[in-house]
Design a protein around this motif. Structure first.
Motif, mmCIF file in Angstrom:
data_model
loop_
_atom_site.group_PDB
_atom_site.id
_atom_site.type_symbol
_atom_site.label_atom_id
_atom_site.label_comp_id
_atom_site.label_asym_id
_atom_site.label_seq_id
_atom_site.Cartn_x
_atom_site.Cartn_y
_atom_site.Cartn_z
ATOM 1 N N THR A 32 2.452 -32.044 -12.389
ATOM 2 C CA THR A 32 3.199 -31.114 -12.796
ATOM 3 C C THR A 32 4.151 -30.538 -11.696
ATOM 4 O OG1 THR A 32 1.633 -30.097 -14.346
ATOM 5 C CG2 THR A 32 3.472 -28.703 -13.974
ATOM 6 N N ILE A 33 5.312 -30.445 -11.867
ATOM 7 C CA ILE A 33 6.495 -30.260 -10.892
ATOM 8 C C ILE A 33 6.606 -28.921 -11.080
ATOM 9 C CG2 ILE A 33 8.791 -30.827 -9.848
ATOM 10 C CD1 ILE A 33 8.646 -33.529 -11.067
ATOM 11 N N ALA A 34 7.195 -28.361 -12.028
ATOM 12 C CA ALA A 34 7.383 -27.124 -12.677
ATOM 13 C C ALA A 34 6.798 -26.516 -13.820
ATOM 14 C CB ALA A 34 9.152 -26.866 -12.862
ATOM 15 N N TRP A 35 6.532 -25.289 -13.662
ATOM 16 C CA TRP A 35 5.514 -24.552 -14.789
ATOM 17 C C TRP A 35 6.038 -23.007 -14.969
ATOM 18 C CZ3 TRP A 35 1.551 -20.534 -14.720
ATOM 19 C CH2 TRP A 35 1.010 -20.794 -15.741
ATOM 20 N N ARG A 36 6.348 -22.922 -16.340
ATOM 21 C CA ARG A 36 6.934 -21.461 -16.679
ATOM 22 C C ARG A 36 5.650 -20.713 -16.894
ATOM 23 N NH1 ARG A 36 10.955 -20.837 -21.786
ATOM 24 N NH2 ARG A 36 9.236 -21.348 -22.606
ATOM 25 N N TYR A 37 5.497 -19.468 -16.533
ATOM 26 C CA TYR A 37 4.401 -18.529 -16.637
ATOM 27 C C TYR A 37 4.534 -18.042 -17.886
ATOM 28 C CZ TYR A 37 0.761 -15.196 -15.886
ATOM 29 O OH TYR A 37 -0.466 -14.222 -15.868
ATOM 30 N N PRO A 38 3.425 -18.226 -18.899
ATOM 31 C CA PRO A 38 3.614 -17.974 -20.178
ATOM 32 C C PRO A 38 2.921 -16.410 -20.437
ATOM 33 C CG PRO A 38 1.181 -18.935 -19.632
ATOM 34 C CD PRO A 38 2.103 -19.007 -18.491
ATOM 35 N N LEU A 57 17.802 -13.278 -17.796
ATOM 36 C CA LEU A 57 18.857 -13.468 -18.736
ATOM 37 C C LEU A 57 19.758 -14.573 -18.253
ATOM 38 C CD1 LEU A 57 20.031 -9.848 -19.186
ATOM 39 C CD2 LEU A 57 18.586 -11.172 -20.715
ATOM 40 N N GLY A 58 19.105 -15.765 -17.780
ATOM 41 C CA GLY A 58 19.725 -17.073 -17.375
ATOM 42 C C GLY A 58 20.173 -17.023 -16.196
ATOM 43 N N GLN A 59 19.839 -16.025 -15.327
ATOM 44 C CA GLN A 59 20.329 -15.930 -13.860
ATOM 45 C C GLN A 59 19.357 -16.048 -12.936
ATOM 46 O OE1 GLN A 59 23.838 -13.267 -12.750
ATOM 47 N NE2 GLN A 59 23.569 -12.461 -14.948
ATOM 48 N N VAL A 66 17.055 -8.851 -5.577
ATOM 49 C CA VAL A 66 18.063 -9.647 -6.606
ATOM 50 C C VAL A 66 17.787 -9.399 -7.999
ATOM 51 C CG1 VAL A 66 18.843 -11.942 -7.516
ATOM 52 C CG2 VAL A 66 18.157 -11.589 -5.026
ATOM 53 N N LEU A 67 16.536 -9.000 -8.337
ATOM 54 C CA LEU A 67 15.995 -8.772 -9.682
ATOM 55 C C LEU A 67 16.712 -7.303 -10.107
ATOM 56 C CD1 LEU A 67 15.158 -9.511 -12.569
ATOM 57 C CD2 LEU A 67 12.914 -8.927 -11.672
ATOM 58 N N PHE A 125 8.967 -4.506 -16.690
ATOM 59 C CA PHE A 125 10.180 -5.227 -17.000
ATOM 60 C C PHE A 125 9.966 -6.652 -17.385
ATOM 61 C CE2 PHE A 125 8.895 -6.011 -12.616
ATOM 62 C CZ PHE A 125 8.981 -7.529 -12.590
ATOM 63 N N LYS A 126 10.842 -7.421 -18.092
ATOM 64 C CA LYS A 126 10.797 -8.824 -18.424
ATOM 65 C C LYS A 126 11.777 -9.614 -18.063
ATOM 66 C CE LYS A 126 9.483 -10.296 -22.037
ATOM 67 N NZ LYS A 126 8.206 -11.153 -22.306
ATOM 68 N N ALA A 127 10.965 -10.648 -17.619
ATOM 69 C CA ALA A 127 11.743 -11.678 -16.841
ATOM 70 C C ALA A 127 11.067 -13.073 -16.974
ATOM 71 C CB ALA A 127 12.168 -11.263 -15.272
ATOM 72 N N ASP A 128 11.694 -14.039 -16.757
ATOM 73 C CA ASP A 128 10.761 -15.497 -16.958
ATOM 74 C C ASP A 128 10.511 -15.776 -15.328
ATOM 75 O OD1 ASP A 128 11.221 -15.911 -19.639
ATOM 76 O OD2 ASP A 128 13.302 -16.702 -19.457
#
Length: 362
Positions: free
Chosen positions: A24-30, A55-57, A76-77, A91-94
């Motif tokens: 696995t190279i990249a994994w998004r935290y669920p 929000l895409g940034q 930055v956030l 807060f919510k963020a990916d």
């Protein structure tokens, strides 16, 4: 369950990724629609990088270690979300984890032949394959150009893209290198090392990764070119042709073939080898002039000339002696007495058939 327990269950307090997949190279935290608690702990292990996306940034990036998610360490956030005086609410963020270790043993290969201009064989079609190792060096570029929003991005999803990119660069480099096909097999390591400076600038800028090792395992050519290479190698291995023929003669004799060389194709080959060797030795002895070698026991440097077959009316003393049944010395005595008319040319004598008939008619 009270309201506070419910709220606490909806907040993330510890965020981490324990990777045991090895590919696995990249994994998004669920997050499962859960918000991140102010002051939550972010754990990033060795060979991992954590990247926030809001929000895409792209937000803040965290390397290996244990991090408290507060205003001070997510500037930055904080700026993107507009917290001017700090934040207290969740807060919510990916959050994406990117594996930055070295991924080894990835295969590459040419699906179509590479056209090469070779100094020995002209235009040659060649195929090549090998392996390469790579790692992510620019997390944001990799997420933007390669992984995207994929929640679990693996090596095999990227293999085709990487293979085509690497093969394209390899084909251009090999075609312009001008390395003879006969020398390619001895320069696999040199090829791999020389291609790294060509591959990495394009790969890093496009995909945010770097190739650490590039290995060329094989460069193959069509069967007809392989056959030509084998023939050339065989001729080089034979070396001195005369010594090779003598060796073959000795081998034939040791096998009991004798002078006749046995029967069948093996006997014919042996006879040809023996004849070729004998012809070479005769040419050496005669000094490459075409004259026959001097016979033992002859007086003087010149040997007795052979009968002249071009004109049957011109005879030599030896031929006249055989015709009359006498010795050559007797014929020479008659020539010396003048009874047989002969023409002396150097140390040789020639007699016309008319002169012999006149002598016999007396």
């Amino acid at each position: 369950m009270g309201i506070m327990d419910f709220i606490k269950g909806e907040l993330l307090e510890i965020i981490e990724w324990q990777d045991d997949s090895r590919d696995t190279i990249a994994w998004r935290y669920p997050d499962e629609d859960k918000a991140i608690k102010n002051g939550a702990q972010l754990i990033v292990r060795e060979s991992q990088t954590a990247q926030f996306v809001y929000l895409g940034q792209f937000g803040d990036t965290f390397g290996p270690g244990k991090h408290d998610l507060a205003t001070d360490n997510i500037p930055v956030l904080t700026r993107l979300k507009g917290w001017k005086y700090g934040f207290e609410s969740p807060f919510k963020a990916d959050l994406y984890y990117v594996n930055t270790r070295l991924f080894t043993g990835n295969k590459w290969g040419t699906s179509n032949p590479i056209m090469l201009r070779d100094q020995d064989f002209g235009i040659v079609r060649a195929r090549a394959f090998g392996t390469y190792d790579f790692k992510v060096v620019n997390v944001q570029t990799f997420l933007k150009e390669v992984a995207g929003s994929d929640h679990d991005f693996r090596v095999d999803e990227f293999a085709d893209t990487m293979r085509s990119r690497i093969v394209s660069i390899f084909s251009d480099a090999l075609a312009t290198a001008g390395i003879p096909v006969l020398d390619v097999a001895t320069r696999y390591t040199d090829l791999g090392d020389a291609l790294l400076p060509l591959i990495n600038p394009a790969i890093s800028a496009k995909y945010g990764i770097e190739v650490a090792t590039f290995v060329v395992e094989n460069v193959s050519v069509p069967p007809e070119v392989e056959e030509a290479i084998d023939k050339r190698s065989a001729m080089s291995a034979i070396g001195n042709l005369n010594d090779y023929v003598k060796y073959q003669m000795g081998q034939g004799m040791a096998a009991g073939e004798g002078g006749g060389g046995g029967g069948g194709a093996a006997g014919m080959a042996s006879e040809m080898a023996i004849g070729f060797a004998m012809a070479q030795e005769m040419m050496k002895t005669s000094g490459m002039t075409g004259s026959p070698p001097a016979q033992p026991g002859q007086v003087g440097a010149a040997a007795s000339p052979a009968p002249v077959a071009a004109n049957p009316d011109i005879l030599d003393p030896a031929t006249v002696a055989r015709m009359l049944g006498v010795s050559e010395a007797d014929v020479m005595a008659e020539i010396s007495s003048g009874k047989i008319k002969a023409k002396q040319i150097g140390s040789s004598h020639r007699i016309t058939r008319a002169a012999l008939d006149a002598f016999l008619a007396e």
